[in-house]
Design a protein around this motif. Structure first.
Motif, mmCIF file in Angstrom:
data_model
loop_
_atom_site.group_PDB
_atom_site.id
_atom_site.type_symbol
_atom_site.label_atom_id
_atom_site.label_comp_id
_atom_site.label_asym_id
_atom_site.label_seq_id
_atom_site.Cartn_x
_atom_site.Cartn_y
_atom_site.Cartn_z
ATOM 1 N N GLY A 100 0.820 -1.205 0.000
ATOM 2 C CA GLY A 100 0.000 0.000 0.000
ATOM 3 C C GLY A 100 0.850 1.248 0.000
ATOM 4 O O GLY A 100 2.071 1.191 0.128
ATOM 5 N N ASP A 101 0.176 2.371 -0.127
ATOM 6 C CA ASP A 101 0.820 3.674 -0.265
ATOM 7 C C ASP A 101 0.509 4.528 0.951
ATOM 8 O O ASP A 101 -0.662 4.651 1.346
ATOM 9 C CB ASP A 101 0.306 4.343 -1.540
ATOM 10 C CG ASP A 101 1.082 5.584 -1.930
ATOM 11 O OD1 ASP A 101 1.733 6.199 -1.068
ATOM 12 O OD2 ASP A 101 1.004 5.954 -3.111
ATOM 13 N N VAL A 102 1.514 5.151 1.529
ATOM 14 C CA VAL A 102 1.330 6.020 2.690
ATOM 15 C C VAL A 102 0.440 7.220 2.353
ATOM 16 O O VAL A 102 -0.130 7.836 3.247
ATOM 17 C CB VAL A 102 2.693 6.448 3.279
ATOM 18 C CG1 VAL A 102 3.405 7.416 2.346
ATOM 19 C CG2 VAL A 102 2.549 7.039 4.672
ATOM 20 N N LEU A 103 0.291 7.536 1.078
ATOM 21 C CA LEU A 103 -0.558 8.659 0.675
ATOM 22 C C LEU A 103 -2.036 8.293 0.638
ATOM 23 O O LEU A 103 -2.889 9.182 0.544
ATOM 24 C CB LEU A 103 -0.128 9.192 -0.695
ATOM 25 C CG LEU A 103 1.286 9.760 -0.765
ATOM 26 C CD1 LEU A 103 1.606 10.202 -2.180
ATOM 27 C CD2 LEU A 103 1.458 10.908 0.217
ATOM 28 N N ALA A 104 -2.344 7.015 0.716
ATOM 29 C CA ALA A 104 -3.734 6.542 0.730
ATOM 30 C C ALA A 104 -3.771 5.242 1.526
ATOM 31 O O ALA A 104 -3.902 4.153 0.962
ATOM 32 C CB ALA A 104 -4.244 6.335 -0.692
ATOM 33 N N LEU A 105 -3.633 5.354 2.836
ATOM 34 C CA LEU A 105 -3.534 4.167 3.684
ATOM 35 C C LEU A 105 -4.820 3.345 3.644
ATOM 36 O O LEU A 105 -5.923 3.894 3.786
ATOM 37 C CB LEU A 105 -3.212 4.581 5.126
ATOM 38 C CG LEU A 105 -1.820 5.193 5.316
ATOM 39 C CD1 LEU A 105 -1.681 5.786 6.717
ATOM 40 C CD2 LEU A 105 -0.732 4.163 5.048
ATOM 41 N N PRO A 106 -4.694 2.028 3.488
ATOM 42 C CA PRO A 106 -5.864 1.156 3.374
ATOM 43 C C PRO A 106 -6.411 0.704 4.730
ATOM 44 O O PRO A 106 -6.745 -0.471 4.916
ATOM 45 C CB PRO A 106 -5.312 -0.027 2.569
ATOM 46 C CG PRO A 106 -3.887 -0.132 3.025
ATOM 47 C CD PRO A 106 -3.444 1.303 3.227
ATOM 48 N N PHE A 107 -6.506 1.636 5.676
ATOM 49 C CA PHE A 107 -6.964 1.312 7.026
ATOM 50 C C PHE A 107 -8.044 2.306 7.438
ATOM 51 O O PHE A 107 -8.069 3.450 6.984
ATOM 52 C CB PHE A 107 -5.801 1.381 8.024
ATOM 53 C CG PHE A 107 -4.614 0.536 7.621
ATOM 54 C CD1 PHE A 107 -4.685 -0.850 7.665
ATOM 55 C CD2 PHE A 107 -3.438 1.122 7.178
ATOM 56 C CE1 PHE A 107 -3.599 -1.628 7.281
ATOM 57 C CE2 PHE A 107 -2.347 0.360 6.791
ATOM 58 C CZ PHE A 107 -2.431 -1.021 6.845
ATOM 59 N N ASP A 108 -8.910 1.852 8.346
ATOM 60 C CA ASP A 108 -9.955 2.719 8.878
ATOM 61 C C ASP A 108 -9.348 3.820 9.738
ATOM 62 O O ASP A 108 -8.230 3.673 10.256
ATOM 63 C CB ASP A 108 -10.937 1.908 9.729
ATOM 64 C CG ASP A 108 -11.756 0.932 8.897
ATOM 65 O OD1 ASP A 108 -11.943 1.182 7.689
ATOM 66 O OD2 ASP A 108 -12.203 -0.080 9.467
ATOM 67 N N ASP A 109 -10.098 4.880 9.921
ATOM 68 C CA ASP A 109 -9.704 5.940 10.840
ATOM 69 C C ASP A 109 -9.466 5.348 12.224
ATOM 70 O O ASP A 109 -10.159 4.395 12.632
ATOM 71 C CB ASP A 109 -10.811 6.998 10.951
ATOM 72 C CG ASP A 109 -11.035 7.762 9.648
ATOM 73 O OD1 ASP A 109 -10.308 7.532 8.671
ATOM 74 O OD2 ASP A 109 -11.956 8.594 9.628
#
Length: 181
Positions: A100-109
């Motif tokens: 994944g990319d730190v600019l669009a993290l694939p995790f919930d808030d």
């Protein structure tokens, strides 16, 4: 105030890290005269508490994520270079490794108690966006540690220039980038 970060487009950074993955750890040990291991341990110990959910973003070959786990965290390592993640998985198959990319993290808030980034922010195309993403996935009171090398001023500046602008590039020319597994 502006924050300078990566100078290459994201895809160029990914290609570069896929290419240097086989020699990345050796390069880090050389560039830091072996101090990087200690710096990672100190970084992890500064923010990770036992049983914390921890994100190590831009995890590379996984050394900081492993230090986070040794500090007691339940760790997810994230990187956008698949070859770096392959090396991380081989070092510690028990940790969770996510592409994944730190600019669009694939995790919930508010998913993590702590987050770490080691030697990664200098390569991020939009540092302010990356920091917003890291803040988004941290819980209230969450802790963030960023380990990075910067150009020193004063007495250390000549040594830094000699080492990083002279010796390290010469050593880099001696180490092949492709097919050196």
């Amino acid at each position: 105030m502006s924050v300078a970060s990566g100078r290459l487009p994201a895809e160029s950074v990914r290609v570069m890290f896929d290419r240097i993955a086989p020699v990345y750890d050796l390069m880090n040990r050389t560039m830091t005269a072996g101090l990087d291991r200690r710096w990672r341990r100190i970084t992890a110990e500064a923010v990770v508490r036992p049983s914390n959910a921890v994100l190590d973003a831009c995890c590379g070959t996984g050394d900081l994520a492993i230090a986070d786990a040794r500090a007691g965290g339940r760790v997810i390592g994230l990187d956008f270079s698949e070859r770096m993640l392959e090396r991380a998985r081989s070092k510690s198959p028990d940790l969770e490794w996510v592409s994944g990319d730190v600019l669009a993290l694939p995790f919930d808030d508010a998913s993590f108690d702590a987050a770490t980034v080691g030697f990664g922010v200098r390569n991020v195309e939009d540092l302010e966006r990356a920091l917003r993403e890291l803040r988004r996935v941290l819980r209230d009171g969450g802790r963030l540690a960023i380990l990075e090398i910067t150009r020193p001023r004063g007495l250390l500046a000549p040594f830094y220039r000699f080492w990083f602008d002279g010796v390290v590039p010469l050593l880099g020319k001696l180490v092949p980038g492709e097919g050196c597994e």
